[in-house]
Design a protein around this motif. Sequence first.
Motif, PDB file in Angstrom:
ATOM      1  N   ILE A  44       0.838  -1.205   0.000  1.00 48.12           N
ATOM      2  CA  ILE A  44       0.000   0.000   0.000  1.00 48.12           C
ATOM      3  C   ILE A  44       0.873   1.255   0.000  1.00 48.12           C
ATOM      4  O   ILE A  44       0.608   2.203  -0.747  1.00 48.12           O
ATOM      5  N   ARG A  45       1.922   1.253   0.818  1.00 49.08           N
ATOM      6  CA  ARG A  45       2.828   2.412   0.850  1.00 49.08           C
ATOM      7  C   ARG A  45       3.493   2.614  -0.504  1.00 49.08           C
ATOM      8  O   ARG A  45       3.605   3.738  -0.996  1.00 49.08           O
ATOM      9  N   TRP A  46       3.953   1.524  -1.122  1.00 47.76           N
ATOM     10  CA  TRP A  46       4.618   1.608  -2.421  1.00 47.76           C
ATOM     11  C   TRP A  46       3.676   2.187  -3.481  1.00 47.76           C
ATOM     12  O   TRP A  46       4.060   3.057  -4.255  1.00 47.76           O
ATOM     13  N   LEU A  47       2.456   1.695  -3.527  1.00 45.45           N
ATOM     14  CA  LEU A  47       1.517   2.125  -4.558  1.00 45.45           C
ATOM     15  C   LEU A  47       1.043   3.556  -4.356  1.00 45.45           C
ATOM     16  O   LEU A  47       0.958   4.321  -5.320  1.00 45.45           O
ATOM     17  N   THR A  48       0.739   3.934  -3.115  1.00 48.61           N
ATOM     18  CA  THR A  48       0.054   5.204  -2.862  1.00 48.61           C
ATOM     19  C   THR A  48       0.934   6.339  -2.366  1.00 48.61           C
ATOM     20  O   THR A  48       0.534   7.496  -2.442  1.00 48.61           O
ATOM     21  N   ILE A  74      -1.590   5.745   6.598  1.00 52.00           N
ATOM     22  CA  ILE A  74      -2.485   4.601   6.347  1.00 52.00           C
ATOM     23  C   ILE A  74      -3.329   4.341   7.590  1.00 52.00           C
ATOM     24  O   ILE A  74      -4.551   4.199   7.501  1.00 52.00           O
ATOM     25  N   ASP A  75      -2.672   4.303   8.746  1.00 48.12           N
ATOM     26  CA  ASP A  75      -3.394   4.070  10.000  1.00 48.12           C
ATOM     27  C   ASP A  75      -4.450   5.147  10.237  1.00 48.12           C
ATOM     28  O   ASP A  75      -5.560   4.846  10.682  1.00 48.12           O
ATOM     29  N   GLU A  76      -4.125   6.381   9.904  1.00 51.12           N
ATOM     30  CA  GLU A  76      -5.076   7.490  10.057  1.00 51.12           C
ATOM     31  C   GLU A  76      -6.274   7.311   9.124  1.00 51.12           C
ATOM     32  O   GLU A  76      -7.419   7.515   9.531  1.00 51.12           O
ATOM     33  N   GLN A  77      -6.013   6.905   7.884  1.00 52.05           N
ATOM     34  CA  GLN A  77      -7.102   6.677   6.929  1.00 52.05           C
ATOM     35  C   GLN A  77      -8.005   5.539   7.406  1.00 52.05           C
ATOM     36  O   GLN A  77      -9.225   5.602   7.264  1.00 52.05           O
ATOM     37  N   LEU A  78      -7.399   4.513   7.976  1.00 51.64           N
ATOM     38  CA  LEU A  78      -8.181   3.398   8.517  1.00 51.64           C
ATOM     39  C   LEU A  78      -9.042   3.867   9.688  1.00 51.64           C
ATOM     40  O   LEU A  78     -10.221   3.524   9.773  1.00 51.64           O
ATOM     41  N   GLU A  79      -8.449   4.652  10.556  1.00 52.32           N
ATOM     42  CA  GLU A  79      -9.176   5.148  11.728  1.00 52.32           C
ATOM     43  C   GLU A  79     -10.340   6.058  11.317  1.00 52.32           C
ATOM     44  O   GLU A  79     -11.424   5.994  11.892  1.00 52.32           O
ATOM     45  N   LYS A  80     -10.114   6.892  10.301  1.00 47.87           N
ATOM     46  CA  LYS A  80     -11.168   7.809   9.829  1.00 47.87           C
ATOM     47  C   LYS A  80     -12.225   7.094   9.001  1.00 47.87           C
ATOM     48  O   LYS A  80     -13.248   7.672   8.669  1.00 47.87           O
ATOM     49  N   GLU A  81     -11.947   5.826   8.629  1.00 49.33           N
ATOM     50  CA  GLU A  81     -12.844   5.051   7.770  1.00 49.33           C
ATOM     51  C   GLU A  81     -13.116   5.764   6.446  1.00 49.33           C
ATOM     52  O   GLU A  81     -14.242   5.815   5.949  1.00 49.33           O
ATOM     53  N   THR A  82     -12.057   6.282   5.867  1.00 48.60           N
ATOM     54  CA  THR A  82     -12.107   6.968   4.583  1.00 48.60           C
ATOM     55  C   THR A  82     -12.630   6.024   3.516  1.00 48.60           C
ATOM     56  O   THR A  82     -12.254   4.852   3.472  1.00 48.60           O
ATOM     57  N   ASN A  83     -13.493   6.537   2.633  1.00 50.94           N
ATOM     58  CA  ASN A  83     -13.978   5.679   1.551  1.00 50.94           C
ATOM     59  C   ASN A  83     -12.861   5.468   0.529  1.00 50.94           C
ATOM     60  O   ASN A  83     -11.887   6.219   0.478  1.00 50.94           O
ATOM     61  N   PHE A  84     -13.012   4.430  -0.269  1.00 51.73           N
ATOM     62  CA  PHE A  84     -11.962   4.039  -1.210  1.00 51.73           C
ATOM     63  C   PHE A  84     -11.654   5.133  -2.227  1.00 51.73           C
ATOM     64  O   PHE A  84     -10.492   5.380  -2.554  1.00 51.73           O
ATOM     65  N   GLU A  85     -12.679   5.796  -2.720  1.00 59.19           N
ATOM     66  CA  GLU A  85     -12.464   6.863  -3.709  1.00 59.19           C
ATOM     67  C   GLU A  85     -11.582   7.970  -3.122  1.00 59.19           C
ATOM     68  O   GLU A  85     -10.632   8.421  -3.763  1.00 59.19           O
ATOM     69  N   THR A  86     -11.883   8.382  -1.901  1.00 64.36           N
ATOM     70  CA  THR A  86     -11.097   9.426  -1.248  1.00 64.36           C
ATOM     71  C   THR A  86      -9.697   8.920  -0.905  1.00 64.36           C
ATOM     72  O   THR A  86      -8.718   9.654  -1.057  1.00 64.36           O
ATOM     73  N   PHE A  87      -9.598   7.673  -0.468  1.00 64.88           N
ATOM     74  CA  PHE A  87      -8.297   7.086  -0.159  1.00 64.88           C
ATOM     75  C   PHE A  87      -7.369   7.180  -1.372  1.00 64.88           C
ATOM     76  O   PHE A  87      -6.205   7.571  -1.244  1.00 64.88           O
ATOM     77  N   ILE A  88      -7.882   6.860  -2.537  1.00 64.35           N
ATOM     78  CA  ILE A  88      -7.084   6.931  -3.767  1.00 64.35           C
ATOM     79  C   ILE A  88      -6.838   8.386  -4.165  1.00 64.35           C
ATOM     80  O   ILE A  88      -5.709   8.775  -4.475  1.00 64.35           O
ATOM     81  N   ASP A 121      -6.732  11.058  -2.395  1.00 65.92           N
ATOM     82  CA  ASP A 121      -5.867  11.774  -1.460  1.00 65.92           C
ATOM     83  C   ASP A 121      -4.479  11.155  -1.322  1.00 65.92           C
ATOM     84  O   ASP A 121      -3.665  11.649  -0.533  1.00 65.92           O
ATOM     85  N   ALA A 122      -4.211  10.102  -2.066  1.00 64.49           N
ATOM     86  CA  ALA A 122      -2.900   9.450  -1.975  1.00 64.49           C
ATOM     87  C   ALA A 122      -1.808  10.478  -2.272  1.00 64.49           C
ATOM     88  O   ALA A 122      -1.898  11.215  -3.258  1.00 64.49           O
ATOM     89  N   PRO A 123      -0.793  10.519  -1.424  1.00 69.56           N
ATOM     90  CA  PRO A 123       0.266  11.525  -1.598  1.00 69.56           C
ATOM     91  C   PRO A 123       0.948  11.476  -2.966  1.00 69.56           C
ATOM     92  O   PRO A 123       1.182  12.504  -3.581  1.00 69.56           O
ATOM     93  N   GLU A 124       1.261  10.270  -3.430  1.00 71.57           N
ATOM     94  CA  GLU A 124       1.927  10.147  -4.732  1.00 71.57           C
ATOM     95  C   GLU A 124       1.815   8.714  -5.228  1.00 71.57           C
ATOM     96  O   GLU A 124       2.530   7.831  -4.762  1.00 71.57           O
TER      97      GLU A 124
END
Length: 117
Positions: free
Chosen positions: A36-40, A47-61, A63-66
Amino acid sequence: MAKHKIYTMSFANVYPHYVKKAERKGRTKSEVDEIIRWLTGYTQEEIDEQLEKETNFETFIADAPEMNTSRHLIKGVIYGMRVEEIDEPTMQEIRYLDKLIDELAKGKAIEKILRQA
């Protein structure tokens, strides 16, 4: 046209399935996280923060840093679709991740999964 339901699913709901799939085949949660770190470009803390916030998949992608510039090297079929032929960019990014987790579960070396060798 309605969005695919994967876009609105919480990444936190899908993540345990990635880990379980990998662990059933003798792989580890840390390898899933590495992929996940490599791809996003997310850090582990992000990643842990996104999991805790229960971010939806569209936003997760979105908002990916790079997103990794080598992801175009990911080829093959996942869920009956060739990942390199998916037209919708967000869906393609999600399926790239699915494909990488699938490769991990099939025993492929992490260096090959991360397109390093």
